[in-house]
Design an enzyme around this catalytic site. Structure first.
Site, PDB file in Angstrom:
ATOM      1  N   ASP A   1      47.838  43.801  34.123  1.00 18.32           N
ATOM      2  CA  ASP A   1      48.741  42.186  34.276  1.00 18.32           C
ATOM      3  C   ASP A   1      49.301  41.656  33.192  1.00 18.32           C
ATOM      4  O   ASP A   1      48.555  41.511  31.954  1.00 18.32           O
ATOM      5  CB  ASP A   1      47.498  41.155  34.686  1.00 18.32           C
ATOM      6  CG  ASP A   1      48.518  40.347  35.143  1.00 18.32           C
ATOM      7  OD1 ASP A   1      49.276  39.529  34.513  1.00 18.32           O
ATOM      8  OD2 ASP A   1      48.232  39.386  36.246  1.00 18.32           O
TER       9      ASP A   1
ATOM     10  N   ASP B   1      54.384  42.234  37.819  1.00 16.32           N
ATOM     11  CA  ASP B   1      54.349  41.823  35.839  1.00 16.32           C
ATOM     12  C   ASP B   1      53.328  42.834  35.713  1.00 16.32           C
ATOM     13  O   ASP B   1      51.837  42.457  34.860  1.00 16.32           O
ATOM     14  CB  ASP B   1      53.961  40.376  35.727  1.00 16.32           C
ATOM     15  CG  ASP B   1      53.053  39.946  36.569  1.00 16.32           C
ATOM     16  OD1 ASP B   1      52.326  40.463  37.147  1.00 16.32           O
ATOM     17  OD2 ASP B   1      51.595  38.712  36.355  1.00 16.32           O
TER      18      ASP B   1
ATOM     19  N   LYS C   1      41.354  33.214  42.310  1.00 15.69           N
ATOM     20  CA  LYS C   1      41.025  32.303  41.497  1.00 15.69           C
ATOM     21  C   LYS C   1      39.929  31.411  41.372  1.00 15.69           C
ATOM     22  O   LYS C   1      39.800  30.361  41.855  1.00 15.69           O
ATOM     23  CB  LYS C   1      43.004  31.748  40.614  1.00 15.69           C
ATOM     24  CG  LYS C   1      43.659  32.424  41.134  1.00 15.69           C
ATOM     25  CD  LYS C   1      43.898  32.751  39.551  1.00 15.69           C
ATOM     26  CE  LYS C   1      44.707  33.653  39.271  1.00 15.69           C
ATOM     27  NZ  LYS C   1      46.347  33.750  39.618  1.00 15.69           N
TER      28      LYS C   1
END
Ligand code: GDD
Ligand code: MG
Length: 361
Positions: free
Chosen positions: A223, A111, A162
């Site tokens: 992204d 992606d 993250k």
């Protein structure tokens, strides 16, 4: 010859409703399934053999890309019975690789739209002698990504996927989703269970003292995980800001795919794409947006930085601004849909005049 694995099995949850019927890499960007751009860029960098690691809606890839010969590639497909995560997916396709244990293997998240110099990443891998080399990019807000601090020589010192706390935000360098693995490192990932390359493999390799090398650059990078990013990326491909050998036709303000019907006085600007069989009515304005195949934008409607799903209809004078309209949805006349609103596939929104008169009775 370097071969590549493309990770295309994610559910694309943040991209719903675009990904209800279509896996993220197959959603059209600049008139072709997004994956086409990544495959064409890999081919242009000299890659000939690509393994697609699929899971969610796996059945749609092969009928479209076949054996890959139309793109000059040899394509193979491997489908996970249960999603195996990014690392598990790599291990699961290892038996399809032709490379020797010490050879470099390219890996791409499915992606990412980027101008990465793929050959330079392979070159960095060879000269540094790393076990894994990672493309890194700098972003203003790294929290949604994998943080990758490096030392003065570019060697990776930590991998923080993250980050949850302010203390973990130690750098603005993030994992840009393209790697070169020495093949034996892929073979060593545990098989038969889910593994996250970001949360397990990379931190584990660092703890063992393996050599992970970062290559930071400031080339185009996006992204496409959210609807707004997807629409932006598609527009940037059309405008020529994002590089891809697979954009049909010449770069310009808009791309109208053969078989679309655009009224002579409709305005298409900002990298707008109109898909096959779509119709744009008189006086409509479509700016920086994607109108997928068979969708209809009625006269006088205004569509900005939005995505109109396949077969959807936007009524007369309706205004869309940063909206996502699912496949087959029907938005009646005179509505205003703004600020990231998502309309589900096949939903019906009556004309505003009908709604207002109903409210008043
Ligand atoms: N085959 C397979 N199986 N593929 C998967 C699976 C799986 O179980 N899970 C995810 N993928 C694929 C997705 O389709 C996507 O192409 C890629 O792996 C990364 O998954 P995303 O869900 O897009 O992850 P992300 O965007 O939150 O984070 C990743 O990308 C960031 C850069 O965009 C991480 O690699 C971050 O570290 C990175 O910064
Ligand atoms: Mg992603």
């Amino acid at each position: 010859m370097t071969e590549a694995i493309l990770l295309v099995g994610g559910k694309g949850t943040r991209l719903r409703p675009l990904t209800v019927n279509t896996p993220k890499p197959m959603v059209p960007a600049a008139g072709v399934p997004f994956l086409t751009h990544q495959l064409a860029r890999a081919r242009a960098a000299g890659v000939e053999h690509v393994v697609l690691a699929t899971s969610y809606l796996a059945e749609v890839f092969e009928p479209y890309f076949g054996d890959g010969s139309a793109l000059g590639l040899q394509l193979e497909y491997v489908t996970e019975r249960e999603p195996l995560g990014t690392g598990g997916a790599l291990r699961n396709v290892a038996s399809r690789l032709h490379s020797a244990p010490g050879d470099p293997v390219l890996v791409f998240n499915g992606d990412i739209l980027t101008g990465l110099d793929i050959a330079a990443l392979v070159g960095t891998h060879r000269t540094s002698g790393a076990d894994v080399s990672l493309h890194l990019t700098r972003v203003p807000d790294p929290r949604a990504f994998g943080l990758v601090p490096t030392d003065g020589s570019g060697r990776v010192t930590a991998f923080l996927e993250k980050p949850q706390t302010p203390e973990e935000i130690v750098t603005d360098q993030i994992n840009a989703g393209a790697y070169v693995f020495t093949r034996s490192v892929i073979d060593a990932i545990p098989g038969g269970r889910p593994v996250s390359v970001e949360r397990e493999t990379f931190p584990g390799l660092l703890a063992e003292g393996a050599h992970l090398q970062g290559m930071v650059d400031s080339t185009y990078w996006l992204d496409l995980g959210t609807p707004h990013a997807f629409v932006r990326g598609s527009a940037d491909l059309v405008l020529g800001r994002a590089p891809s050998p697979a954009v049909p036709g010449r770069h310009g303000e808009h791309l109208v795919v053969a078989g679309a019907d655009v009224a002579p006085d409709a305005k298409l600007t900002g990298g707008t794409v109109v898909g096959a069989g779509a119709r744009i009515g008189p006086g409509a304005e479509v700016e920086g947006s994607t109108v997928l195949e068979g969708a209809v934008v009625e006269p006088g409607a205004v569509v900005r930085e939005s995505l109109v799903g396949a077969g959807a209809r936007i009524g007369e004078r309706t205004v869309l601004d940063r909206a996502v309209i699912g496949d087959g949805a029907d938005v009646g006349a005179d509505n205003e849909l703004r600020d990231g609103i998502r309309i589900w596939c096949d939903a019906r929104i009556p004309a505003a005049s009908v709604r207002f008169s109903a409210d008043c009775t």
